[in-house]
Design a protein around this motif. Structure first.
Motif, PDB file in Angstrom:
ATOM      1  N   ALA A   1     -23.817  59.035  15.276  1.00 23.69           N
ATOM      2  CA  ALA A   1     -24.351  60.383  15.080  1.00 23.69           C
ATOM      3  C   ALA A   1     -24.923  60.955  16.371  1.00 23.69           C
ATOM      4  O   ALA A   1     -24.864  62.164  16.605  1.00 23.69           O
ATOM      5  N   ARG A   2     -25.457  60.075  17.228  1.00 24.83           N
ATOM      6  CA  ARG A   2     -26.119  60.555  18.449  1.00 24.83           C
ATOM      7  C   ARG A   2     -25.282  60.365  19.703  1.00 24.83           C
ATOM      8  O   ARG A   2     -25.754  60.573  20.823  1.00 24.83           O
ATOM      9  N   GLY A   3     -24.038  59.939  19.544  1.00 23.08           N
ATOM     10  CA  GLY A   3     -23.156  59.803  20.695  1.00 23.08           C
ATOM     11  C   GLY A   3     -23.538  58.669  21.623  1.00 23.08           C
ATOM     12  O   GLY A   3     -23.265  58.715  22.826  1.00 23.08           O
ATOM     13  N   ILE A   4     -24.166  57.618  21.092  1.00 30.68           N
ATOM     14  CA  ILE A   4     -24.557  56.455  21.896  1.00 30.68           C
ATOM     15  C   ILE A   4     -23.444  55.417  21.828  1.00 30.68           C
ATOM     16  O   ILE A   4     -23.022  55.019  20.745  1.00 30.68           O
ATOM     17  N   GLU A   5     -22.971  54.972  22.985  1.00 31.15           N
ATOM     18  CA  GLU A   5     -21.929  53.950  23.021  1.00 31.15           C
ATOM     19  C   GLU A   5     -22.573  52.568  23.030  1.00 31.15           C
ATOM     20  O   GLU A   5     -23.318  52.218  23.955  1.00 31.15           O
ATOM     21  N   LEU A   6     -22.311  51.787  21.984  1.00 28.34           N
ATOM     22  CA  LEU A   6     -22.911  50.453  21.871  1.00 28.34           C
ATOM     23  C   LEU A   6     -22.052  49.429  22.607  1.00 28.34           C
ATOM     24  O   LEU A   6     -20.858  49.283  22.301  1.00 28.34           O
ATOM     25  N   PRO A   7     -22.610  48.694  23.562  1.00 25.12           N
ATOM     26  CA  PRO A   7     -21.839  47.637  24.236  1.00 25.12           C
ATOM     27  C   PRO A   7     -21.401  46.567  23.231  1.00 25.12           C
ATOM     28  O   PRO A   7     -22.118  46.283  22.255  1.00 25.12           O
ATOM     29  N   ASN A   8     -20.265  45.984  23.473  1.00 24.25           N
ATOM     30  CA  ASN A   8     -19.726  44.979  22.544  1.00 24.25           C
ATOM     31  C   ASN A   8     -20.639  43.766  22.407  1.00 24.25           C
ATOM     32  O   ASN A   8     -20.676  43.123  21.350  1.00 24.25           O
ATOM     33  N   ASP A   9     -21.343  43.428  23.486  1.00 26.81           N
ATOM     34  CA  ASP A   9     -22.178  42.218  23.443  1.00 26.81           C
ATOM     35  C   ASP A   9     -23.633  42.507  23.060  1.00 26.81           C
ATOM     36  O   ASP A   9     -24.485  41.624  23.149  1.00 26.81           O
ATOM     37  N   LEU A  10     -23.921  43.741  22.624  1.00 27.49           N
ATOM     38  CA  LEU A  10     -25.267  44.037  22.130  1.00 27.49           C
ATOM     39  C   LEU A  10     -25.461  43.331  20.790  1.00 27.49           C
ATOM     40  O   LEU A  10     -24.677  43.514  19.861  1.00 27.49           O
ATOM     41  N   GLU A  11     -26.520  42.529  20.690  1.00 27.61           N
ATOM     42  CA  GLU A  11     -26.745  41.698  19.503  1.00 27.61           C
ATOM     43  C   GLU A  11     -27.583  42.453  18.470  1.00 27.61           C
ATOM     44  O   GLU A  11     -28.668  42.954  18.787  1.00 27.61           O
ATOM     45  N   ILE A  12     -27.062  42.558  17.265  1.00 29.27           N
ATOM     46  CA  ILE A  12     -27.778  43.213  16.168  1.00 29.27           C
ATOM     47  C   ILE A  12     -27.909  42.201  15.034  1.00 29.27           C
ATOM     48  O   ILE A  12     -26.896  41.677  14.541  1.00 29.27           O
ATOM     49  N   ILE A  13     -29.125  41.916  14.632  1.00 24.32           N
ATOM     50  CA  ILE A  13     -29.364  40.903  13.598  1.00 24.32           C
ATOM     51  C   ILE A  13     -30.008  41.563  12.382  1.00 24.32           C
ATOM     52  O   ILE A  13     -31.022  42.264  12.507  1.00 24.32           O
ATOM     53  N   ASP A  14     -29.436  41.344  11.235  1.00 22.89           N
ATOM     54  CA  ASP A  14     -29.985  41.848   9.974  1.00 22.89           C
ATOM     55  C   ASP A  14     -31.197  40.994   9.594  1.00 22.89           C
ATOM     56  O   ASP A  14     -31.054  39.797   9.325  1.00 22.89           O
ATOM     57  N   PRO A  15     -32.395  41.566   9.559  1.00 19.74           N
ATOM     58  CA  PRO A  15     -33.597  40.772   9.249  1.00 19.74           C
ATOM     59  C   PRO A  15     -33.511  40.054   7.902  1.00 19.74           C
ATOM     60  O   PRO A  15     -34.041  38.943   7.752  1.00 19.74           O
ATOM     61  N   ASP A  16     -32.834  40.676   6.935  1.00 21.05           N
ATOM     62  CA  ASP A  16     -32.750  40.076   5.599  1.00 21.05           C
ATOM     63  C   ASP A  16     -32.023  38.738   5.620  1.00 21.05           C
ATOM     64  O   ASP A  16     -32.236  37.895   4.744  1.00 21.05           O
ATOM     65  N   LEU A  17     -31.142  38.555   6.608  1.00 24.58           N
ATOM     66  CA  LEU A  17     -30.338  37.330   6.655  1.00 24.58           C
ATOM     67  C   LEU A  17     -31.055  36.162   7.321  1.00 24.58           C
ATOM     68  O   LEU A  17     -30.595  35.021   7.230  1.00 24.58           O
ATOM     69  N   ILE A  18     -32.163  36.421   8.006  1.00 26.34           N
ATOM     70  CA  ILE A  18     -32.801  35.339   8.763  1.00 26.34           C
ATOM     71  C   ILE A  18     -34.255  35.085   8.368  1.00 26.34           C
ATOM     72  O   ILE A  18     -34.840  34.089   8.792  1.00 26.34           O
ATOM     73  N   ARG A  19     -34.846  35.961   7.557  1.00 21.09           N
ATOM     74  CA  ARG A  19     -36.283  35.829   7.270  1.00 21.09           C
ATOM     75  C   ARG A  19     -36.646  34.452   6.717  1.00 21.09           C
ATOM     76  O   ARG A  19     -37.615  33.840   7.138  1.00 21.09           O
ATOM     77  N   GLU A  20     -35.878  34.020   5.777  1.00 22.63           N
ATOM     78  CA  GLU A  20     -36.216  32.784   5.062  1.00 22.63           C
ATOM     79  C   GLU A  20     -36.300  31.588   6.005  1.00 22.63           C
ATOM     80  O   GLU A  20     -37.084  30.660   5.789  1.00 22.63           O
ATOM     81  N   THR A  21     -35.500  31.615   7.082  1.00 22.08           N
ATOM     82  CA  THR A  21     -35.473  30.470   8.004  1.00 22.08           C
ATOM     83  C   THR A  21     -36.783  30.314   8.785  1.00 22.08           C
ATOM     84  O   THR A  21     -37.011  29.277   9.410  1.00 22.08           O
ATOM     85  N   TYR A  22     -37.647  31.350   8.764  1.00 22.82           N
ATOM     86  CA  TYR A  22     -38.881  31.294   9.541  1.00 22.82           C
ATOM     87  C   TYR A  22     -40.110  31.011   8.687  1.00 22.82           C
ATOM     88  O   TYR A  22     -41.212  30.864   9.221  1.00 22.82           O
ATOM     89  N   VAL A  23     -39.945  30.919   7.385  1.00 19.53           N
ATOM     90  CA  VAL A  23     -41.112  30.775   6.502  1.00 19.53           C
ATOM     91  C   VAL A  23     -41.875  29.491   6.811  1.00 19.53           C
ATOM     92  O   VAL A  23     -43.095  29.506   7.055  1.00 19.53           O
ATOM     93  N   SER A  24     -41.189  28.366   6.807  1.00 17.83           N
ATOM     94  CA  SER A  24     -41.883  27.086   7.002  1.00 17.83           C
ATOM     95  C   SER A  24     -42.502  26.992   8.393  1.00 17.83           C
ATOM     96  O   SER A  24     -43.612  26.466   8.562  1.00 17.83           O
ATOM     97  N   SER A  25     -41.805  27.511   9.395  1.00 19.30           N
ATOM     98  CA  SER A  25     -42.339  27.473  10.762  1.00 19.30           C
ATOM     99  C   SER A  25     -43.593  28.318  10.876  1.00 19.30           C
ATOM    100  O   SER A  25     -44.555  27.955  11.570  1.00 19.30           O
ATOM    101  N   MET A  26     -43.613  29.441  10.183  1.00 22.48           N
ATOM    102  CA  MET A  26     -44.781  30.321  10.245  1.00 22.48           C
ATOM    103  C   MET A  26     -45.976  29.675   9.546  1.00 22.48           C
ATOM    104  O   MET A  26     -47.119  29.765  10.036  1.00 22.48           O
ATOM    105  N   VAL A  27     -45.729  29.026   8.427  1.00 21.63           N
ATOM    106  CA  VAL A  27     -46.805  28.324   7.717  1.00 21.63           C
ATOM    107  C   VAL A  27     -47.380  27.237   8.613  1.00 21.63           C
ATOM    108  O   VAL A  27     -48.604  27.041   8.685  1.00 21.63           O
ATOM    109  N   GLU A  28     -46.509  26.547   9.339  1.00 20.47           N
ATOM    110  CA  GLU A  28     -46.940  25.476  10.233  1.00 20.47           C
ATOM    111  C   GLU A  28     -47.775  26.038  11.395  1.00 20.47           C
ATOM    112  O   GLU A  28     -48.817  25.473  11.755  1.00 20.47           O
ATOM    113  N   LEU A  29     -47.311  27.146  11.966  1.00 20.74           N
ATOM    114  CA  LEU A  29     -48.036  27.748  13.090  1.00 20.74           C
ATOM    115  C   LEU A  29     -49.411  28.253  12.675  1.00 20.74           C
ATOM    116  O   LEU A  29     -50.355  28.240  13.464  1.00 20.74           O
TER     117      LEU A  29
END
Length: 712
Positions: A445-473
């Protein structure tokens, strides 16, 4: 005193851009550079455009050119020598405060017959070197060579020692990819192969062009992106008035489209940066523009033509677009007349268009031959860390660091654009935390060209993996349920990635508050082993030098021990960015001239800091003027090695620091970079919610350099 006069071969060669670009390139080398335009050629305006743009960009003063009427009068009276004497006086005035001067010569045109002779006399009077500035067309080398040759003759021909080089501007015949816009000076954009090939073609016509004696110092592409006006530049040109001014001073016209057919066949024209031109009775066009704006497409604006503007009921129906800043103009010209007038709009940079001027200076400077710059300087100046040099070094050091920076506000448009710039230029490897489809839609929509190697991570897909580490910290402070809830916040999620060394730094704050950004860092990253607190610094980009201000964002009322720690942190931050720290502990009193608890706190903090770090130049208490003004420093603290020469200023409390930085920033129109947080185990940095794209880019670069420093 070294002086270069830029002499154009004719009108429209981009002389202003050439002057500003060369000034910027020299500033990035640490040169204290001045600018002079001795003679005005504008018959109708008292304000010279290049002079005004130089002041806006460099935040430095220079002299006004001699008025065109005065030039004409003196020449008609045969007083050229007196005219040149005045030009020399102006040159000497600029030379008082600078090591090197760029001079803008006169432009040959059809009516000022004196131009070539006066340019040649000016070069002699100032004992200057000459850079010839000309347009280039790679497909017509003979025409380009002849234009340069004709100008060279006025300075004694090919054998003269006055000539320093040839700069080709607005070069045609190059691919669109060659016209990338840099964040700061970027020598990687230089067209080395194309310059060599074009030089060979020129030498077939005039063999001395492009030799070591008369080198081609740059081949600057023509850039459509840098030739675009703002919507605010159009109104007077087409005799229009505003229906809604909106974001007219920010939105730029990348393309324009006449809407004449049925709207269903024209919808493909409603894209980012498009100026829509339509008859005012085409209500469907107004509604389509409104819908495009509501869908996140930032049109440049809308021009409605012919006698009657839309009635209020139609405009009320488009309130969402109006609230989002869509500029709407109305002109009584017909559609064809409007389009014709807009096609004749000048490419010159308006005096108040600082953003475009900054882009142009970086663009031109990136296409200059760095070897020529080095040879031209040839040890004739004392290097300094100017604002331009600071930004340049910032980018170069971050490129070398190659760090991974997470951006929790991954679906925020400015952040997306900054990430795309950083990724494509190698400033950092950026990770956006956001739904990939949302990022792609916003970029489209804004005419921004995204580089192919720009990393985009969906937070919903990774949240669970940090729960135990956060409790530990945060053992004993939160359970799994609370960790899951907190990890819904993308800043907390990004901070966890940093805590687990999956990224090297974090930048947030374009939409979050400082507390939102900093609190997770306090909880999960914590302070570095040598420190007990986290503080902040701003890099204040003054015209002549970069100052460091601390702490202006975090600690409300530090005690003496904490203030000493802030001073040490700030000194180390200054060193990391190429500033040799001279630290002033600021107070309302200098030395022992005043008393009171606040003065005693600063005095004790100075003692502690000196004891902990005897390698640092540090003094206090010092009043601000005693710290920064040499004459005052000599008077109030004659034995101090810091007074009058300080470049790191430590304020006694947040009230003083924040007030001072904002007062200096706004009153003196100074660019400030920061706040940069210091004292954490790993770098986390906060943005202003009004941050521009460039601000975000430089903060990402800062963070990458901090990460590199902490990994040493």
């Amino acid at each position: 005193m070294k002086t270069i006069v830029l002499v154009p071969t004719g009108e429209g060669v981009g002389l202003t851009s050439a002057c500003l670009g060369l000034i910027y390139a020299l500033e990035c080398q640490g040169v204290n550079i001045g600018f002079l335009k001795p003679f005005s050629q504008d018959q109708f305006s008292d304000e010279d455009r290049t002079t005004a743009l130089y002041r806006h960009l460099s935040h430095q003063q220079t002299v006004e050119p001699i008025a065109y009427s005065t030039v004409m009068q003196q020449l008609s009276l045969g007083e050229q020598d007196e005219l040149l004497e005045e030009a020399v006086r102006l040159h000497r005035e600029v030379a008082k405060n600078h090591d090197f001067i760029i001079v803008e010569g006169l432009v040959p045109n059809g009516h000022d017959r004196f131009v070539d002779d006066l340019n040649a006399s000016l070069v002699q009077a100032l004992d200057a070197k000459v850079v010839i500035v000309s347009q280039a067309d790679l497909n017509q080398p003979a025409i380009c060579a002849d234009k340069v040759e004709n100008q060279i003759r006025h300075f004694g021909g090919a054998d003269t020692t006055r000539l320093s080089g040839i700069l080709f501007m607005r070069t045609k015949g190059l691919s669109e990819e060659s016209a990338q816009i840099p964040v700061t000076l970027d020598p990687n954009l230089r067209l080395t192969t194309e310059t060599a090939q074009f030089t060979q073609a020129l030498q077939k016509i005039h063999a001395h062009i492009g030799t070591e004696k008369l080198p081609v110092i740059g081949l600057v592409p023509f850039s459509k992106t840098l030739s675009v006006p703002r919507m605010s530049d159009l109104a007077a040109h087409i005799s229009a008035h505003w229906i809604n001014e909106g974001e007219a001073s920010q939105r730029r016209v990348q393309h324009s489209s006449l809407i004449s057919a049925n709207i269903e066949h024209e919808l493909h024209k409603f894209v980012a940066g498009e100026l829509i031109i339509s008859a005012s009775d085409r209500i469907d066009v107004l509604l389509a523009s409104s819908l495009a704006s509501s869908n996140g497409i930032p049109l440049a604006g809308l021009v409605l033509t012919e006698n009657h503007q839309p009635n209020n009921s139609v405009l009320n129906f488009c309130q969402s677009a109006i609230k989002q800043g869509l500029p709407i103009l109305h002109t009584t010209l017909n559609t064809f007349e409007t389009a014709q007038k807009l096609s004749n709009l000048s490419n010159e940079i308006p005096v108040d268009d600082t953003e475009r001027a900054q882009q142009v200076t970086r663009f031109v400077s990136s296409h200059l031959n760095p070897d020529w710059l080095t040879a031209t300087l040839n040890g004739s100046y004392q290097p300094r860390l100017s604002p331009s040099a600071f930004r340049h070094e910032l980018v170069q050091k971050s490129i070398a660091a190659k760090k991974r920076i997470v951006l929790p506000e991954g679906d925020e448009p400015r952040t997306i654009q900054a990430a795309a710039i950083c990724q494509s230029r190698g400033i950092a490897h950026c990770i956006l935390l956001a739904k990939p489809e949302a990022v792609v839609d916003l970029a489209k929509a804004r005419g921004i060209e995204l580089p192919n190697d720009l990393e985009i991570i969906d937070p919903d897909l990774i949240r669970e993996t940090y729960v135990s580490s956060m409790v530990e910290l945060r053992k004993g402070k939160i359970n799994e349920l609370q960790a899951r809830e907190q990890l819904q916040d993308s800043v907390v999620l990004g901070t966890m990635m940093l805590a687990l060394d999956q990224v090297d730094g974090l930048v947030s704050g374009a939409v979050h508050t400082t507390a939102n950004t900093v609190r997770p860092a306090f909880q999960l990253i914590k302070t570095a082993p040598d420190y007990s607190l986290v503080s902040s610094v701003f890099f204040m980009l003054l015209p002549d030098e970069v100052y460091v201000y601390g702490d202006c964002a975090i600690n409300p009322d530090p005690n003496a021990e904490q203030l000493a720690e802030i001073a040490i942190q700030s000194a180390d931050s200054a060193k990391a960015f190429g500033i040799d720290p001279r630290i002033a502990m600021i107070s309302y009193s200098t030395g022992t001239s005043g008393t009171g608890a606040d003065v005693e706190k600063v005095a004790e903090a100075t003692r502690i800091a000196k004891e902990r770090r005897p390698d640092l130049l540090i003094d206090g208490p010092l009043q601000y003027d005693a710290a920064s003004v040499e004459s005052v420093g000599r008077s109030k603290a004659p034995d101090s090695k810091v007074a009058g020469r300080a470049n790191v200023f430590i304020f006694p409390d947040l009230n003083t620091g924040n007030t001072t930085y904002k007062a200096v920033q706004r009153s003196a129109n100074v660019v400030s970079v920061g706040p940069m947080l210091q004292g954490l185990n790993k770098p986390v940095n906060d943005l202003s919610r009004g941050a521009l794209v460039d601000d975000i880019v430089f903060t990402i670069a800062l963070t990458a350099i901090q990460a590199e420093q902490q990994s040493d």
